[in-house]
Scaffold this motif. Structure first.
Motif, PDB file in Angstrom:
ATOM      1  N   VAL A 232      50.383 -21.598 130.000  1.00  0.00           N
ATOM      2  CA  VAL A 232      49.507 -22.618 129.624  1.00  0.00           C
ATOM      3  C   VAL A 232      49.375 -23.874 130.801  1.00  0.00           C
ATOM      4  CG1 VAL A 232      50.594 -22.660 127.451  1.00  0.00           C
ATOM      5  CG2 VAL A 232      51.847 -24.029 129.050  1.00  0.00           C
ATOM      6  N   GLY A 233      49.745 -23.342 131.917  1.00  0.00           N
ATOM      7  CA  GLY A 233      49.470 -24.134 133.056  1.00  0.00           C
ATOM      8  C   GLY A 233      50.281 -23.857 134.387  1.00  0.00           C
ATOM      9  N   TYR A 234      50.182 -24.446 135.289  1.00  0.00           N
ATOM     10  CA  TYR A 234      50.775 -24.014 136.726  1.00  0.00           C
ATOM     11  C   TYR A 234      51.183 -25.348 137.540  1.00  0.00           C
ATOM     12  CZ  TYR A 234      46.396 -24.949 138.788  1.00  0.00           C
ATOM     13  OH  TYR A 234      45.111 -25.689 139.321  1.00  0.00           O
ATOM     14  N   ILE A 235      52.591 -25.210 138.161  1.00  0.00           N
ATOM     15  CA  ILE A 235      53.033 -26.321 138.724  1.00  0.00           C
ATOM     16  C   ILE A 235      52.395 -26.522 140.151  1.00  0.00           C
ATOM     17  CG2 ILE A 235      54.890 -26.830 140.291  1.00  0.00           C
ATOM     18  CD1 ILE A 235      56.584 -25.570 138.083  1.00  0.00           C
ATOM     19  N   THR A 236      51.987 -27.772 140.589  1.00  0.00           N
ATOM     20  CA  THR A 236      51.284 -27.897 141.819  1.00  0.00           C
ATOM     21  C   THR A 236      52.046 -28.635 142.769  1.00  0.00           C
ATOM     22  OG1 THR A 236      50.262 -30.134 140.813  1.00  0.00           O
ATOM     23  CG2 THR A 236      49.004 -28.192 140.478  1.00  0.00           C
ATOM     24  N   SER A 237      53.066 -29.462 142.234  1.00  0.00           N
ATOM     25  CA  SER A 237      53.852 -30.346 143.339  1.00  0.00           C
ATOM     26  C   SER A 237      55.250 -30.042 142.809  1.00  0.00           C
ATOM     27  CB  SER A 237      53.557 -31.692 143.496  1.00  0.00           C
ATOM     28  OG  SER A 237      52.425 -31.725 144.048  1.00  0.00           O
ATOM     29  N   ILE A 238      56.240 -30.159 143.768  1.00  0.00           N
ATOM     30  CA  ILE A 238      57.622 -30.163 143.322  1.00  0.00           C
ATOM     31  C   ILE A 238      58.342 -31.187 144.062  1.00  0.00           C
ATOM     32  CG2 ILE A 238      59.897 -28.750 143.387  1.00  0.00           C
ATOM     33  CD1 ILE A 238      58.056 -26.292 143.236  1.00  0.00           C
ATOM     34  N   TYR A 239      59.318 -31.983 143.622  1.00  0.00           N
ATOM     35  CA  TYR A 239      59.976 -32.884 144.313  1.00  0.00           C
ATOM     36  C   TYR A 239      61.626 -32.844 143.940  1.00  0.00           C
ATOM     37  CZ  TYR A 239      62.126 -37.491 145.589  1.00  0.00           C
ATOM     38  OH  TYR A 239      63.130 -38.213 146.085  1.00  0.00           O
ATOM     39  N   LYS A 240      62.375 -32.833 144.497  1.00  0.00           N
ATOM     40  CA  LYS A 240      63.989 -32.792 144.210  1.00  0.00           C
ATOM     41  C   LYS A 240      64.796 -33.832 144.887  1.00  0.00           C
ATOM     42  CE  LYS A 240      67.637 -29.887 144.256  1.00  0.00           C
ATOM     43  NZ  LYS A 240      68.179 -30.223 142.882  1.00  0.00           N
ATOM     44  N   SER A 241      65.011 -34.893 143.959  1.00  0.00           N
ATOM     45  CA  SER A 241      65.559 -35.988 144.387  1.00  0.00           C
ATOM     46  C   SER A 241      67.045 -35.960 144.629  1.00  0.00           C
ATOM     47  CB  SER A 241      65.402 -37.036 143.278  1.00  0.00           C
ATOM     48  OG  SER A 241      66.257 -36.989 142.088  1.00  0.00           O
ATOM     49  N   ASP A 242      67.423 -36.923 145.235  1.00  0.00           N
ATOM     50  CA  ASP A 242      69.086 -36.837 145.719  1.00  0.00           C
ATOM     51  C   ASP A 242      70.124 -36.565 144.398  1.00  0.00           C
ATOM     52  OD1 ASP A 242      68.398 -36.976 148.383  1.00  0.00           O
ATOM     53  OD2 ASP A 242      68.693 -38.954 148.436  1.00  0.00           O
ATOM     54  N   SER A 243      69.412 -37.302 142.953  1.00  0.00           N
ATOM     55  CA  SER A 243      70.192 -37.182 141.877  1.00  0.00           C
ATOM     56  C   SER A 243      70.094 -35.904 141.150  1.00  0.00           C
ATOM     57  CB  SER A 243      69.672 -38.260 140.859  1.00  0.00           C
ATOM     58  OG  SER A 243      68.308 -38.139 140.815  1.00  0.00           O
ATOM     59  N   LEU A 244      69.459 -34.855 141.853  1.00  0.00           N
ATOM     60  CA  LEU A 244      69.479 -33.545 141.330  1.00  0.00           C
ATOM     61  C   LEU A 244      68.413 -33.418 140.427  1.00  0.00           C
ATOM     62  CD1 LEU A 244      73.311 -32.558 141.052  1.00  0.00           C
ATOM     63  CD2 LEU A 244      71.844 -32.128 142.853  1.00  0.00           C
ATOM     64  N   THR A 245      67.765 -34.421 140.279  1.00  0.00           N
ATOM     65  CA  THR A 245      66.654 -34.339 139.169  1.00  0.00           C
ATOM     66  C   THR A 245      65.511 -33.742 140.052  1.00  0.00           C
ATOM     67  OG1 THR A 245      67.239 -36.221 138.120  1.00  0.00           O
ATOM     68  CG2 THR A 245      65.166 -35.385 137.569  1.00  0.00           C
ATOM     69  N   THR A 246      64.745 -32.651 139.331  1.00  0.00           N
ATOM     70  CA  THR A 246      63.732 -31.960 139.972  1.00  0.00           C
ATOM     71  C   THR A 246      62.206 -32.223 139.060  1.00  0.00           C
ATOM     72  OG1 THR A 246      64.938 -30.147 140.527  1.00  0.00           O
ATOM     73  CG2 THR A 246      62.866 -29.827 140.588  1.00  0.00           C
ATOM     74  N   LYS A 247      61.404 -32.754 139.649  1.00  0.00           N
ATOM     75  CA  LYS A 247      60.117 -33.077 138.978  1.00  0.00           C
ATOM     76  C   LYS A 247      58.996 -32.665 139.676  1.00  0.00           C
ATOM     77  CE  LYS A 247      60.353 -37.984 139.839  1.00  0.00           C
ATOM     78  NZ  LYS A 247      60.350 -39.293 139.369  1.00  0.00           N
ATOM     79  N   GLY A 248      57.847 -32.927 139.370  1.00  0.00           N
ATOM     80  CA  GLY A 248      56.462 -32.850 139.927  1.00  0.00           C
ATOM     81  C   GLY A 248      55.367 -32.985 139.145  1.00  0.00           C
ATOM     82  N   LEU A 249      54.238 -32.453 139.576  1.00  0.00           N
ATOM     83  CA  LEU A 249      52.947 -32.254 138.943  1.00  0.00           C
ATOM     84  C   LEU A 249      52.547 -30.920 138.602  1.00  0.00           C
ATOM     85  CD1 LEU A 249      51.125 -34.845 140.818  1.00  0.00           C
ATOM     86  CD2 LEU A 249      52.228 -35.271 138.920  1.00  0.00           C
ATOM     87  N   ALA A 250      52.048 -31.018 137.414  1.00  0.00           N
ATOM     88  CA  ALA A 250      51.489 -29.541 136.888  1.00  0.00           C
ATOM     89  C   ALA A 250      49.917 -29.851 136.332  1.00  0.00           C
ATOM     90  CB  ALA A 250      52.317 -28.860 135.985  1.00  0.00           C
ATOM     91  N   LEU A 251      49.258 -28.722 136.319  1.00  0.00           N
ATOM     92  CA  LEU A 251      47.838 -28.830 135.517  1.00  0.00           C
ATOM     93  C   LEU A 251      48.189 -27.957 134.391  1.00  0.00           C
ATOM     94  CD1 LEU A 251      45.362 -28.788 138.473  1.00  0.00           C
ATOM     95  CD2 LEU A 251      45.322 -30.446 136.588  1.00  0.00           C
TER      96      LEU A 251
END
Length: 282
Positions: A232-251
């Protein structure tokens, strides 16, 4: 995009490449290259896009209109590529001159609930007294906070969202495209997408619910469920913070955005998809 009440004031201070355009034809010249209305810009800052002829986003620019020149701030993009193209299309009869590239400090007061485009930035050099004042301000965002904030704002990155494939409408930058002005690079494609509603995907913020990351997987695909029935889409950006949360941008494909899907990634497991703060998809 209307402004909401400010919740948490923060200071965004970052250095960007910049070059000046001078000459009586400067506004007309830049107006024919970018998506914003430069002709009517007076002593203000305008965010605008530089597109390929087929409407692909190549760079995000800010134009600072000063009394006798236009400062072009390369917000996201390849400065050398931009300058090369600009120089190549200046006709001998054009009264247009590009300066050498220099660095400029860009400062903006922002928060967590408003788009980055609702307040005007200011610009200054290292030698200016404002630099020392703001550089020591307690509300100044550090590198990690700024990166996380940019993800939530869906600010595109070079070689991630700006990758030679995506147009500004897919990236939530429709408000930076003036559909009423004269001809500009990529205008035909922008008008076609808008008029026939042919937008197939939209930028979204994703967050990983599982803390375990499959380091062996390089897949950027996003599926509609754990069984991976449909991509249904694909990940374009990945950011892993110090709090172990991983997030990013996707289309994400538009037809799956309004459905109750449990999105899944090979690399990050189950993920949630949210609208960004800064795009037009609010």
């Amino acid at each position: 995009m209307s402004k909401i009440n400010v919740k948490k004031d923060q200071i965004w201070l970052e250095k960007f490449d910049c070059f000046s355009i001078t000459g009586k034809d400067s506004k007309r010249f830049l107006n024919g290259i970018t998506t914003g209305n430069i002709v009517n810009l007076n002593n203000n800052v305008l965010q605008t896009c530089w597109l390929s002829p087929n409407g692909i986003l190549k760079s995000l620019l800010e134009i600072n209109c000063l009394e006798n020149k236009l400062d072009v701030i390369v917000f996201v993009g390849n400065t050398s590529e931009i300058r090369k193209y600009f120089n190549e299309i200046i006709f001998p009869s054009d009264d247009v001159l590009l300066s050498d590239t220099f660095s400029i400090n860009r400062l903006q007061h922002v928060d967590d609930i408003n788009s980055w485009r609702v307040t005007q930035p200011i610009f200054f050099h290292n030698k200016d007294k404002e630099y020392a004042f703001y550089n020591n301000n307690p509300n100044l965002m550090n590198t990690n906070d700024l990166q996380s904030w940019k993800i939530n704002q869906a600010i595109p990155s070079l070689d991630s969202e700006i990758n030679g494939k995506n147009n500004p409408l897919e990236l939530g930058l429709a408000d930076l495209v003036d559909f009423n002005k004269g001809c500009y690079l990529g205008q035909e494609t922008m008008s076609k997408i808008r008029n026939v509603s042919s937008l197939k995907q939209e930028i979204r913020v994703w967050t990983a619910k599982d803390r375990v990351i499959n380091i062996e997987s390089d897949s950027k695909k996003i599926y509609n469920n754990q069984n991976k029935e449909k991509t249904v889409g694909y990940i374009t950006s990945i950011y892993k913070s110090d709090s172990l949360t991983t997030k990013g941008l996707a289309l994400i494909k538009r037809k799956y955005l309004d459905k109750e899907n449990s999105f899944f990634s090979d690399k990050f497991g189950q993920i949630s998809i949210d609208k960004s703060v800064g795009s037009t998809f609010l």
